[in-house]
Each structure stands twice: as structure tokens, then as C-alpha cells.
Design an enzyme around this catalytic site. Sequence first.
Site, mmCIF file in Angstrom:
data_model
loop_
_atom_site.group_PDB
_atom_site.id
_atom_site.type_symbol
_atom_site.label_atom_id
_atom_site.label_comp_id
_atom_site.label_asym_id
_atom_site.label_seq_id
_atom_site.Cartn_x
_atom_site.Cartn_y
_atom_site.Cartn_z
ATOM 1 N N VAL A 46 71.912 28.211 -18.542
ATOM 2 C CA VAL A 46 73.143 28.999 -18.499
ATOM 3 C C VAL A 46 73.333 29.631 -17.122
ATOM 4 C CG1 VAL A 46 74.411 30.939 -19.507
ATOM 5 C CG2 VAL A 46 73.050 29.438 -20.978
ATOM 6 N N LYS B 66 72.002 36.670 -27.107
ATOM 7 C CA LYS B 66 72.279 37.087 -28.488
ATOM 8 C C LYS B 66 71.147 37.920 -29.071
ATOM 9 C CE LYS B 66 72.428 32.659 -29.331
ATOM 10 N NZ LYS B 66 71.538 32.042 -28.319
ATOM 11 N N LYS C 41 73.624 36.050 -34.527
ATOM 12 C CA LYS C 41 75.062 35.942 -34.266
ATOM 13 C C LYS C 41 75.883 36.651 -35.340
ATOM 14 C CE LYS C 41 74.491 31.623 -31.724
ATOM 15 N NZ LYS C 41 74.555 30.144 -31.776
ATOM 16 N N VAL D 20 77.878 34.806 -28.862
ATOM 17 C CA VAL D 20 78.214 34.163 -30.137
ATOM 18 C C VAL D 20 79.174 33.015 -29.857
ATOM 19 C CG1 VAL D 20 79.239 34.437 -32.431
ATOM 20 C CG2 VAL D 20 77.991 36.343 -31.387
ATOM 21 N N GLU E 234 65.051 22.700 -29.488
ATOM 22 C CA GLU E 234 63.921 23.064 -28.644
ATOM 23 C C GLU E 234 62.646 22.396 -29.162
ATOM 24 O OE1 GLU E 234 64.192 24.896 -25.952
ATOM 25 O OE2 GLU E 234 66.261 25.571 -26.213
ATOM 26 N N ASP F 220 68.625 32.179 -35.230
ATOM 27 C CA ASP F 220 69.716 32.166 -34.261
ATOM 28 C C ASP F 220 71.041 32.546 -34.926
ATOM 29 O OD1 ASP F 220 70.830 31.136 -31.509
ATOM 30 O OD2 ASP F 220 72.023 30.101 -33.029
#
Length: 414
Positions: free
Chosen positions: A12, A100, A200, A127, A185, A196
Site C-alpha cells: 500500500v 483497519k 471492518k 474498510v 497470505e 479481518d
Amino acid sequence: MVEIAVMGYGVVGSGVVEVLTNHAENIAKRSKERIDIKYILDLREFPGSPFESKFTKSFDTILNDPEVKIVVEVMGGLNPAFDYVKRCLEAGKSVVTSNKELVAAKGAELLKIAQKNNLNFLFEASVGGGIPIIRPISQCLAANDVVEIAGILNGTTNFILTKMIREQMTFEDTLALAQKLGYAERDPAADVEGQDACRKICILSSLAYGKHVYPDQVHTEGITKIALADVEYAAAWGGVVKLIGQVKMMESGKLQVIVCPMFIPRESQLANVDDVFNGIMVRGDSTGDIVFYGKGAGKLPTASAVVADVIDCVKHFRARKYLYWEDGSKDYVEDYLLNEVAMFVRAETDDEDLAFKNINQIFGGVTRLSRKKPARGEIAFVTEVMREKEIVAKLAELEPLGVTVKNTIRIGDL
């Protein structure tokens, strides 16, 4: 010119630098200021990088530079991200993050510090990746009371379930494929165990209802127990299996929040959200159902959302954006066992007729399901709507009567 720092140069972070560099002229027009990356924080070396002169291994260099007005945190995790973000806000720097885990665990505390110092703490990318959802809930839908939010919030698990539905691949084979393609992953637990999606839905719940919901308050189940048999029974029932994060406000003032696999009817707008895509349904009292759809992860979609927040920060140096929620409480989220729900049950028995006689007697009637080539002794049914704790108690009554429950999946009213 506005000087910024980027903390983290992974997938990112490198995407953020790429977007800011490649779209510099357009971004300058939209923000009315040129945005310059002064520092990139990363412990690794990047010899030959066009940004080599911007790299630093010292967080204090960023913290103590008064020219840096905005810090982008894209390191992930809680440590050292929380400490760094907190110190940046306390030092008078606005922060943008895609993290997050950080927002779900520490959002209320960080928003309070930002408010106290008249700064921005923005997290659109936390999110849904590149899907706009934080800003629409906080601004565009502000005139609504949010009745419910429900969504497919994790692309990895949605890819796995889509392959199981379309190609009859097993969970294990599909997970291996997802890892090979880079969707999962090496350690996939955060995705496949639902963590995860839990983070969110915590962020969306906190934003929509104004009080922090913590991940440990949310009953969370992943997709590791989903078998091809369950996928086939979902089709026989008239729907598909999806991993759903859901929150509702109850009349008591408490929230119902859960993350779990659900049977979703084919007519639902979420039923056709497939592969790595995310879909988030927001049900407003005035707007009705609105669905936000797109790729929920990936380098450039997520970077796009981060950079949009940076532009927003630049536009609001003197007029802080109102994005805030209060700290939550232990009793704010209702016990999931009190939820009213219908349940799909897959079980095994040696005597099918006797089993259903007992099942109907205990449950007061169920809907039987069948599939092609069931395993020997396999039975399946859907209960009527009742409190989940009642379903759990009734299923326990079946065990000594020769019915062994293999899996249960909630029916989603979506």
C-alpha cells in the site's frame, strides 16, 4: 506546498507514493496545493529507487520536523503504528491510515486526540480498500438513521467461497489457489477465521452508531468449517454461502453485531458479489438499501482511498472534518445467543426417519433439504426463526437421540 511523510513502503505504501507522484498535477488542482513527499519511513534499503533520497529509518526525524503537516500510516498492525500515530497527532500532525487493526482497536482514543488538537484522523481505506464507504456514511447518509449494515468485507474468503460454489473445489484446494494467486497470505488466519471482516464491521458500527465497538465484543466465525456439502445445500435452499459482517441497532439501544457465514437468498444484492470483490449494504430509514461495490483490497485501489484522504486533509487544515465516535462500553453489544435467527443444520444419523421424527418434535417443524449424492446417513434441515440460544439447546437434545451435528450456518435476512 504541503509536506507529508509516508510510514511504510510495502504494497500500500509504495502504491501511495506511486499515485501521489504519477497524478501530482491533477492532485494539486483538486487540493489547491502541491503535495510533496518529504520522508518515507522504512527499515529496509531501496538502492536505485527514484525515491532513495526520501527514505529514513528514524521516526523521530518525521515527528520533529515542523514542515511535515500530514503523516500517512500504512505499516499495518498495532505496534509500533499506534504509538507513532498517537505521537504524530499530539505533535500537531494530521494522520491518514489504511490500518483497519489500528482503527478497530484504538479509533475512539485517536479520534479524541485529533479533536482535542483540531486535527484530522482519516481512514477511508481501512474498510473496503478503494470502495468509498466511510465518507458516504459520515456525510452523504447523515440525514438517515442507519437501520443495518451488512456486507461481504473480505475479498480472500469471497474468492474461496466463489470457487467452491462455481467449480466445486474444496476449501483446502481453493485456499491453496488463493495463496498461489496472491489473494491469501502465507498465514491466512486473519482472513479465513473472520478477523479481518470483524475489524471492518467494528469500524462501520462505531461510525454509524457513534460509540466504539471493539473486536473482542463481536462473535466471529470464519469459513474453515464450510464443506462442499454446505454449498450444495445452500443452492438447494435457494441461495449461496457468503461470509457476512452485520450490525443492527436494537430497540433496547444495544447493537447486534456478528461475523459469520450465512445462507443468502439469490435475490439478495449481495448474492452476486463474487471473487475478490466486496459489497457493503447500508440500510437507511429514508434511503432504503444502498450497496457499495468494488475491489476491497489491492495496491492501487487502497492507495487511491489513502490519497483521497490526504487531499481531504489538505483542504481542511483550518476546518477539521467531523469524524468522531465516543468510547464504547462492555454491555453495548448484545449477546449473539439472544439474536433471532433461522439456522441451517447438517447432521449424521443411522436412522433418518426416526431422526426427523425427533427433530420435528423438538423444533416444532423444520424444512428438510436434500442434495445429489449425499454421504451415508447425512441429513440437512432449516429451523424456524427463534433465539439462537434456543436452537443451541434443542440441537443438544438431539445428540443423545442419535443425531450428530456436523455444521450449522445462519440464514441471512438480506
